[in-house]
Design an enzyme around this catalytic site. Structure first.
Site, PDB file in Angstrom:
ATOM      1  CB  ALA A   1      27.552  89.859  22.882  1.00  0.00           C
TER       2      ALA A   1
ATOM      3  N   GLY B   1      29.657  81.695  29.299  1.00  0.00           N
ATOM      4  CA  GLY B   1      28.640  81.246  29.182  1.00  0.00           C
ATOM      5  C   GLY B   1      28.472  80.481  28.478  1.00  0.00           C
ATOM      6  CG  HIS B   2      26.649  83.077  24.741  1.00  0.00           C
ATOM      7  ND1 HIS B   2      27.537  84.173  24.685  1.00  0.00           N
ATOM      8  CD2 HIS B   2      25.439  82.769  24.672  1.00  0.00           C
ATOM      9  CE1 HIS B   2      26.254  84.597  25.199  1.00  0.00           C
ATOM     10  NE2 HIS B   2      25.432  83.898  24.516  1.00  0.00           N
TER      11      HIS B   2
ATOM     12  CD  GLN C   1      15.246  87.162  21.489  1.00  0.00           C
ATOM     13  OE1 GLN C   1      14.844  86.530  21.167  1.00  0.00           O
ATOM     14  NE2 GLN C   1      16.089  87.189  22.600  1.00  0.00           N
TER      15      GLN C   1
ATOM     16  CD  GLU D   1      19.761  75.203  35.315  1.00  0.00           C
ATOM     17  OE1 GLU D   1      19.816  76.067  36.536  1.00  0.00           O
ATOM     18  OE2 GLU D   1      19.040  74.478  34.984  1.00  0.00           O
TER      19      GLU D   1
ATOM     20  CG  ASP E   1      18.248  84.592  29.367  1.00  0.00           C
ATOM     21  OD1 ASP E   1      17.878  85.455  29.824  1.00  0.00           O
ATOM     22  OD2 ASP E   1      19.564  84.226  28.650  1.00  0.00           O
TER      23      ASP E   1
ATOM     24  NE  ARG F   1      20.366  93.316  27.093  1.00  0.00           N
ATOM     25  CZ  ARG F   1      18.849  92.561  26.385  1.00  0.00           C
ATOM     26  NH1 ARG F   1      19.435  91.459  26.886  1.00  0.00           N
ATOM     27  NH2 ARG F   1      18.103  92.808  24.954  1.00  0.00           N
TER      28      ARG F   1
END
Length: 283
Positions: free
Chosen positions: A35, A39-40, A64, A151, A153, A190
């Site tokens: 997804a 950012g990715h 997880q 960062e 996460d 999300r």
């Protein structure tokens, strides 16, 4: 841009990486659950600055997720992800199935202490065991020279660094700045769950965190400031706040005003849980 090579087995991944290494090429890895958003893609760009070849893993890791969490509805859009990786210049997409990562009889897990304690673990007790286990497997499978993590996460980033230190995994862990939309909301897969009204509320999370971090840097009482932040989030429209907490940036131990810190938060909008964090400058 050329389309990335796509492999779904550990054997094929290792063969390709071995060929690159024999050619004297440096390899970077970006672990993801797919997804893919901007950012990715920023992580892929950083990886390409640091290495000759970039491997991106796309694997929604069941280890997880707790039984009550969103494993089944987590967004999966492999064709779109591969298009984005092509445009970004990634060289290989590793897309294993669950049986490839956790074959029948799989019975091992890794538990990391230190920075995994508290915060997320108070609400998702098995989360970081699942993260540490899959990240260790990915590093052993791909043997990258470096790996890039966002960062956003932040606790996860600290846990992965601890994992590599403790197990002597020869992978440089690179932390990448959080990518935000024009309103300051941290990019997250999300976010796709949120409607327009909820997005408006979600964008208050970073505003309140930055205001609170500035107050802490200016000498505000920590307990009072974090409690006020939690109340401000509820007033903004969040249904529930799991935590707003100040921690030492390097270790996630209790924050001291003479050390660089991080202010971290997790809060709920309906059934969607959002996390974010901001820097607390040292006094």
């Amino acid at each position: 841009m050329n389309a990335p090579i796509v492999v779904d087995s550990v054997a094929a991944l290792r063969t390709q990486v071995r060929n690159w290494r024999q050619a004297g090429l440096k390899v970077a890895m970006v672990p993801t659950m797919g997804a893919l958003h901007d950012g990715h893609i920023s992580l892929v760009r950083i990886a390409l600055e640091r290495a000759d070849r970039c491997v991106v893993s796309i694997f929604v890791n069941p280890a997880q997720f707790a039984p009550t969490e969103d494993l089944d509805k987590y967004p999966r859009q492999l064709a779109h992800d591969l298009d984005r990786l092509r445009d970004a210049g990634a060289h290989l997409a590793f897309t294993p199935g669950v049986n490839e990562m956790y074959p029948a009889g799989f019975a091992t897990k890794i538990s990391v202490g230190g920075p995994s304690r508290g915060l997320e673990t108070d609400f998702r007790p098995s989360f970081f065991d699942g993260v540490a286990t899959v990240v260790a497997k990915l590093f052993l499978q791909a043997a990258p020279d470096c790996a890039v993590f966002g960062e956003k996460d932040y606790q996860q980033l600290c846990v992965v660094r601890q994992l590599c230190r403790d197990l002597d995994l020869p992978v440089e862990i690179v932390g990448a700045p959080t990518v935000r939309d024009v309103h300051g909301l941290a990019m997250s897969s999300r976010n796709a769950y949120l409607g327009e009204a909820e997005l408006g509320i979600a964008r208050e999370l970073n505003v309140i965190l930055r205001r609170t971090a500035a107050a802490l840097a200016g000498g505000a009482d920590e307990a009072g400031a974090t409690d006020a932040a939690a109340k401000a989030l509820v007033s903004a429209g969040f249904q529930k706040v799991d935590y707003v907490a100040a921690r030492e940036a390097a270790t996630l131990s209790p924050w001291r005003k003479d050390r660089d810190g991080r202010l971290l938060a997790a809060a709920w909008l309906g059934t969607t849980r959002l996390i974010d964090n901001v820097e607390i400058p040292s006094a």
